[in-house]
Design a protein around this motif. Structure first.
Motif, PDB file in Angstrom:
ATOM      1  N   TYR A  70     138.306  27.475   0.010  1.00  0.00           N
ATOM      2  CA  TYR A  70     136.985  27.965   0.370  1.00  0.00           C
ATOM      3  C   TYR A  70     136.451  27.331   1.653  1.00  0.00           C
ATOM      4  CZ  TYR A  70     135.709  23.662  -2.030  1.00  0.00           C
ATOM      5  OH  TYR A  70     135.633  22.355  -2.407  1.00  0.00           O
ATOM      6  N   MET A  71     137.055  26.230   2.088  1.00  0.00           N
ATOM      7  CA  MET A  71     136.619  25.593   3.330  1.00  0.00           C
ATOM      8  C   MET A  71     137.241  26.250   4.566  1.00  0.00           C
ATOM      9  SD  MET A  71     134.488  23.157   2.786  1.00  0.00           S
ATOM     10  CE  MET A  71     134.559  21.977   4.143  1.00  0.00           C
TER      11      MET A  71
ATOM     12  N   VAL B  74     128.905  23.858  12.343  1.00  0.00           N
ATOM     13  CA  VAL B  74     129.147  23.441  10.953  1.00  0.00           C
ATOM     14  C   VAL B  74     128.089  24.041  10.023  1.00  0.00           C
ATOM     15  CG1 VAL B  74     129.206  21.483   9.369  1.00  0.00           C
ATOM     16  CG2 VAL B  74     130.335  21.328  11.575  1.00  0.00           C
ATOM     17  N   SER B  78     128.903  26.850   7.177  1.00  0.00           N
ATOM     18  CA  SER B  78     128.663  26.594   5.750  1.00  0.00           C
ATOM     19  C   SER B  78     127.906  27.745   5.114  1.00  0.00           C
ATOM     20  CB  SER B  78     127.855  25.317   5.560  1.00  0.00           C
ATOM     21  OG  SER B  78     128.359  24.313   6.363  1.00  0.00           O
ATOM     22  N   VAL B  82     128.984  30.330   2.132  1.00  0.00           N
ATOM     23  CA  VAL B  82     128.161  30.583   0.943  1.00  0.00           C
ATOM     24  C   VAL B  82     127.991  32.094   0.729  1.00  0.00           C
ATOM     25  CG1 VAL B  82     125.838  30.365   0.014  1.00  0.00           C
ATOM     26  CG2 VAL B  82     126.949  28.386   1.016  1.00  0.00           C
ATOM     27  N   LEU B  85     131.229  33.625  -0.522  1.00  0.00           N
ATOM     28  CA  LEU B  85     131.499  33.369  -1.933  1.00  0.00           C
ATOM     29  C   LEU B  85     130.576  34.192  -2.825  1.00  0.00           C
ATOM     30  CD1 LEU B  85     131.955  29.521  -1.737  1.00  0.00           C
ATOM     31  CD2 LEU B  85     133.710  31.163  -2.370  1.00  0.00           C
ATOM     32  N   GLN B  88     131.651  37.847  -2.781  1.00  0.00           N
ATOM     33  CA  GLN B  88     132.886  38.003  -3.540  1.00  0.00           C
ATOM     34  C   GLN B  88     132.584  38.052  -5.042  1.00  0.00           C
ATOM     35  OE1 GLN B  88     135.468  35.032  -2.036  1.00  0.00           O
ATOM     36  NE2 GLN B  88     137.294  36.000  -2.844  1.00  0.00           N
ATOM     37  N   ALA B  89     131.586  37.263  -5.447  1.00  0.00           N
ATOM     38  CA  ALA B  89     131.280  37.175  -6.868  1.00  0.00           C
ATOM     39  C   ALA B  89     130.436  38.350  -7.346  1.00  0.00           C
ATOM     40  CB  ALA B  89     130.560  35.862  -7.156  1.00  0.00           C
ATOM     41  N   TYR B  90     129.425  38.723  -6.553  1.00  0.00           N
ATOM     42  CA  TYR B  90     128.473  39.699  -7.079  1.00  0.00           C
ATOM     43  C   TYR B  90     128.546  41.072  -6.427  1.00  0.00           C
ATOM     44  CZ  TYR B  90     126.841  35.437  -9.186  1.00  0.00           C
ATOM     45  OH  TYR B  90     126.800  34.267  -9.890  1.00  0.00           O
TER      46      TYR B  90
ATOM     47  N   ILE C   8     126.670  15.357   8.706  1.00  0.00           N
ATOM     48  CA  ILE C   8     126.435  16.801   8.604  1.00  0.00           C
ATOM     49  C   ILE C   8     127.622  17.493   7.934  1.00  0.00           C
ATOM     50  CG2 ILE C   8     126.169  18.931   9.938  1.00  0.00           C
ATOM     51  CD1 ILE C   8     124.553  17.334  11.948  1.00  0.00           C
ATOM     52  N   CYS C   9     128.831  17.129   8.377  1.00  0.00           N
ATOM     53  CA  CYS C   9     130.034  17.727   7.796  1.00  0.00           C
ATOM     54  C   CYS C   9     130.113  17.426   6.301  1.00  0.00           C
ATOM     55  CB  CYS C   9     131.290  17.181   8.478  1.00  0.00           C
ATOM     56  SG  CYS C   9     131.574  17.920  10.075  1.00  0.00           S
ATOM     57  N   ALA C  12     127.490  19.420   4.422  1.00  0.00           N
ATOM     58  CA  ALA C  12     127.855  20.845   4.430  1.00  0.00           C
ATOM     59  C   ALA C  12     128.996  21.111   3.463  1.00  0.00           C
ATOM     60  CB  ALA C  12     128.239  21.281   5.840  1.00  0.00           C
ATOM     61  N   SER C  13     130.030  20.269   3.501  1.00  0.00           N
ATOM     62  CA  SER C  13     131.164  20.562   2.625  1.00  0.00           C
ATOM     63  C   SER C  13     130.807  20.336   1.163  1.00  0.00           C
ATOM     64  CB  SER C  13     132.415  19.779   3.035  1.00  0.00           C
ATOM     65  OG  SER C  13     132.080  18.491   3.427  1.00  0.00           O
ATOM     66  N   VAL C  16     128.981  23.500   0.137  1.00  0.00           N
ATOM     67  CA  VAL C  16     129.898  24.620  -0.025  1.00  0.00           C
ATOM     68  C   VAL C  16     130.754  24.441  -1.275  1.00  0.00           C
ATOM     69  CG1 VAL C  16     131.874  25.794   1.002  1.00  0.00           C
ATOM     70  CG2 VAL C  16     129.927  25.200   2.418  1.00  0.00           C
ATOM     71  N   ALA C  17     131.181  23.201  -1.513  1.00  0.00           N
ATOM     72  CA  ALA C  17     131.980  22.939  -2.700  1.00  0.00           C
ATOM     73  C   ALA C  17     131.201  23.276  -3.968  1.00  0.00           C
ATOM     74  CB  ALA C  17     132.400  21.474  -2.724  1.00  0.00           C
ATOM     75  N   VAL C  19     128.667  25.479  -4.258  1.00  0.00           N
ATOM     76  CA  VAL C  19     128.565  26.939  -4.402  1.00  0.00           C
ATOM     77  C   VAL C  19     129.894  27.525  -4.861  1.00  0.00           C
ATOM     78  CG1 VAL C  19     128.133  29.107  -3.192  1.00  0.00           C
ATOM     79  CG2 VAL C  19     126.752  27.113  -2.680  1.00  0.00           C
ATOM     80  N   SER C  20     130.978  26.994  -4.305  1.00  0.00           N
ATOM     81  CA  SER C  20     132.279  27.529  -4.672  1.00  0.00           C
ATOM     82  C   SER C  20     132.553  27.297  -6.153  1.00  0.00           C
ATOM     83  CB  SER C  20     133.350  26.904  -3.792  1.00  0.00           C
ATOM     84  OG  SER C  20     134.387  26.390  -4.546  1.00  0.00           O
ATOM     85  N   ILE C  22     130.215  27.103  -8.601  1.00  0.00           N
ATOM     86  CA  ILE C  22     129.441  27.981  -9.478  1.00  0.00           C
ATOM     87  C   ILE C  22     129.836  29.449  -9.327  1.00  0.00           C
ATOM     88  CG2 ILE C  22     127.413  26.508  -9.876  1.00  0.00           C
ATOM     89  CD1 ILE C  22     126.002  27.985  -7.648  1.00  0.00           C
ATOM     90  N   THR C  23     130.467  29.800  -8.189  1.00  0.00           N
ATOM     91  CA  THR C  23     130.858  31.203  -8.056  1.00  0.00           C
ATOM     92  C   THR C  23     132.293  31.457  -8.510  1.00  0.00           C
ATOM     93  OG1 THR C  23     131.362  30.764  -5.748  1.00  0.00           O
ATOM     94  CG2 THR C  23     129.269  31.892  -6.214  1.00  0.00           C
ATOM     95  N   PRO C  26     132.322  33.877 -11.684  1.00  0.00           N
ATOM     96  CA  PRO C  26     131.993  35.268 -11.376  1.00  0.00           C
ATOM     97  C   PRO C  26     133.038  35.971 -10.509  1.00  0.00           C
ATOM     98  CG  PRO C  26     130.064  33.904 -11.066  1.00  0.00           C
ATOM     99  CD  PRO C  26     131.188  32.989 -11.405  1.00  0.00           C
ATOM    100  N   ILE C  27     133.643  35.236  -9.555  1.00  0.00           N
ATOM    101  CA  ILE C  27     134.656  35.855  -8.699  1.00  0.00           C
ATOM    102  C   ILE C  27     135.851  36.273  -9.544  1.00  0.00           C
ATOM    103  CG2 ILE C  27     136.343  35.398  -6.864  1.00  0.00           C
ATOM    104  CD1 ILE C  27     134.237  33.654  -5.504  1.00  0.00           C
TER     105      ILE C  27
END
Lengths: 190, 196, 226
Positions: A70-71, B74, B78, B82, B85, B88-90, C8-9, C12-13, C16-17, C19-20, C22-23, C26-27
């Motif tokens: 996902y990254m 960055v 990000s 989001v 993802l 893709q899910a909904y 920041i990185c 951010a990661s 994203v991790a 969100v990934s 929790i989704t 559903p995916i």
């Protein structure tokens, strides 16, 4: 045979610019003269070849083993941006003449969506390392081809008497549409 | 408030990202084969634009000048991930149609452009409004192009038949994208020239 | 400077991790739903939750549908590489006795307006398969001597579609009989037949040889004498 299909497919049938709509910004921006388009085409080919190699290695030796697919987007764009910078610095040191020719185009490439697009597509298409590089280079050649043809057309268009509202981008878009129609003739080639 | 309103509306007409600034052409051409697709792409871009504008205006004082562009990238990447993802899910069908152009929102010049030109100099509230205005302008333009292409190409609007027998398919294909956008741009220039 | 960028990185990661995470479910569900929807469209009524299985000699996955304890049908995710513009991927559903229930197009990149008509409801291509007993069919287009109505101006796309169905049927036979049915595509057969002296749409090598010799060969109906 498979390689041949990838090459022809990427240059003609699924031309990045005219059928996949990647890299439209430089296509419209720097296609005023044939010389500059050649320079841009060469710079893109150079960067795409290296970035496809790096992206491939990153995807399959770092992201997949770590389950961090996902990254992808974040990592790829950063790598491409860093790579472009690096190529610029190295080129300046090693070959000033090449830097003279390609230098001004390099900073523009980071935001060329064709580079990131190809990186994402080669992962999506599950190419192996060799296929990835061949695909990237052929795509870049297709990009250069479209750019050079279009520059040739635009050089003439400059001289044509077009209404004020049509001048510039609109007439370029309509010309590109006709060129895309011509490229549709390649479909079914592979 | 008046200033905020003008921040918001300038994105719709005066600084319309598609017809005036000619930014973000790749998704504009690629994802407008139907009105619904254009709208989906516009909405996804708007989402990223508003959020990245907000975050960047919040952290603008923390970032050293030298590394600001990578930092912006960055943040934007990000939010794009989001969106990717979540879609893709909904919204898996829309995600499949838009394909590679969702991650490519990262390199959409509109977003980095607004971050650099507006969010890095203005407050949170104004940046959010700017993002909403430009994003809405982009969404409306994409929907309009998609609508024209769908009507001419398939004889449909938002998937509903307007008449029987379809249309000239070339408008749904690649050449139609360039040509429709070209003519709409001419029309837009004519109209805005008159109102001036 | 580097520190700020690093922070920041990291933030951010981490976001994203999150969100990934929790989704992720559903995916997975959305993907599953797509398969289930395709299965429901191509199979007779069933009440089990079919799971993807594989069979030798067949690239895609297949699903066994049951009503109660009884197997009511099979569905095959079949891909033909011979499309006009890449792969044509179908979900082909059979009843337990080998009647084609329905076919759904999962993936295709054919010419819009011509080849893409294969996705249209009740197109001639689909109708030439729907409800037919697969064993009694010659799965090539009429132009090649078969029973399949091709789409107008899209013979190559239609051939790929028929090819994918034929692949699914070969796999169906492997699954139901337990004997691996090696599938050879029409083009391969043609090449083989040419070696054997006759050009033939979709016969086995032996049949092709036979039909090359005279009009009463077993595979006569399917052959193009050249």
């Amino acid at each position: 045979m498979e390689m041949f299909a990838i090459i022809i497919g990427a240059i003609f049938v699924n031309n990045v610019v005219l059928s996949q709509f990647l890299g439209i910004c430089p296509f419209l921006g720097v296609s005023n003269k044939v010389d500059t388009s050649l320079g841009m085409g060469a710079a893109v080919t150079f960067v795409m070849a290296i970035s496809s190699l790096v992206v491939y290695l990153l995807q399959y030796y770092v992201l997949v083993p770590l389950h961090m697919e996902y990254m992808q987007t974040i990592v790829f764009i950063l790598v491409i941006a860093a790579l472009v910078q690096m190529v610029e610095i190295i080129l300046k040191k090693i070959s000033p003449s090449l830097y003279q020719a390609l230098g001004i185009f390099l900073p523009l490439i980071t935001t060329n969506c064709a580079v990131l697009g190809v990186a994402l597509l080669l992962v999506q298409k599950e190419f192996n390392l060799l296929e990835s590089v061949v695909y990237a280079v052929s795509t870049a050649i297709g990009f250069a081809l479209a750019l050079v043809i279009f520059a040739g057309l635009r050089e003439r268009l400059e001289l044509a008497d077009t209404p004020k509202a049509v001048k510039g981008v609109p007439i370029a878009l309509i010309t590109a549409g006709i060129l895309a129609m011509a490229f549709m003739g390649f479909s079914g080639l592979v | 408030m008046g200033k905020n309103l003008s921040t918001f509306t300038s994105g719709l007409v005066k600084n319309n990202p598609t017809f005036v600034l000619v930014l973000g052409m790749c998704p504009t051409l690629a994802t407008t084969s139907s009105a619904a697709n254009g709208m989906g792409m516009g909405a996804a871009t708007m989402f990223v634009l508003i959020l990245s504008n907000i975050v960047i205006s919040l952290i603008k004082n923390l970032i050293p000048d030298k590394v600001r562009i990578p930092a912006y990238i960055v943040v934007i990447a990000s939010f794009v991930t989001v969106v990717q993802l979540l879609m893709q899910a909904y919204l898996p069908d829309l995600y499949n149609t838009l394909g590679v152009f969702i991650p490519l929102i990262v390199v959409n010049c509109i977003i980095l452009g607004r971050a650099e030109a507006f969010a890095s100099k203005n407050g949170v509230w104004a940046s959010a409004l700017d993002g909403a205005g430009i994003g809405l302008g982009f969404t409306l333009s994409l929907t309009l192009i998609g609508m024209v292409r769908e009507i001419l190409g398939n004889g449909q609007i938002f998937g509903m038949d307007l008449w029987q027998g379809g249309g000239a398919l070339i408008f749904v294909l690649a050449p139609g994208a360039f040509i429709v956008l070209g003519y709409l741009m001419i029309l837009f220039r004519k109209l805005t020239a008159k109102t001036k | 400077m580097v520190l700020v960028l690093f922070v920041i990185c990291a933030v951010a990661s981490a976001a994203v991790a999150y969100v990934s995470q929790i989704t992720a479910e559903p995916i997975e569900q959305a993907k599953q739903q797509k398969v289930v929807a395709a299965l429901k469209a191509v199979l007779p009524e069933f009440d089990n939750a079919p799971v993807a299985a594989s069979v030798e000699g067949f690239e895609g996955a297949y699903y066994e549908a049951k009503l109660g304890d009884q197997t009511v049908g099979y569905a095959f995710e079949s891909t033909s590489p011979n499309g006009f513009n890449g792969n044509v991927k179908l979900m082909v559903g059979f009843t337990a006795d080998g009647t084609i229930v329905n076919i759904e197009v999962l993936e295709q990149a054919e010419t819009p307006g011509l080849g893409t008509n294969m996705t249209v409801v009740d197109n001639p291509l689909l109708l030439s398969f729907k409800g037919k007993q697969a064993a009694e069919m010659n799965m090539t287009v009429k132009k090649d001597g078969g029973d399949v109505d091709a789409l107008t101006a899209a013979t190559i796309s239609s051939r790929a579609y028929a090819d994918a169905v034929a692949r699914a049927y070969a796999a169906f036979k492997s699954v139901t009989t337990g004997v691996v049915e090696a599938y050879t595509s029409a083009t391969q057969l043609k090449a083989q037949a040419e070696e054997g002296g006759a050009a033939c749409g979709n016969c086995t090598k032996e049949e092709a040889k036979e039909c090359g010799e005279g009009p009463h060969g077993k595979c006569h109906g399917n052959c193009k004498h050249q």
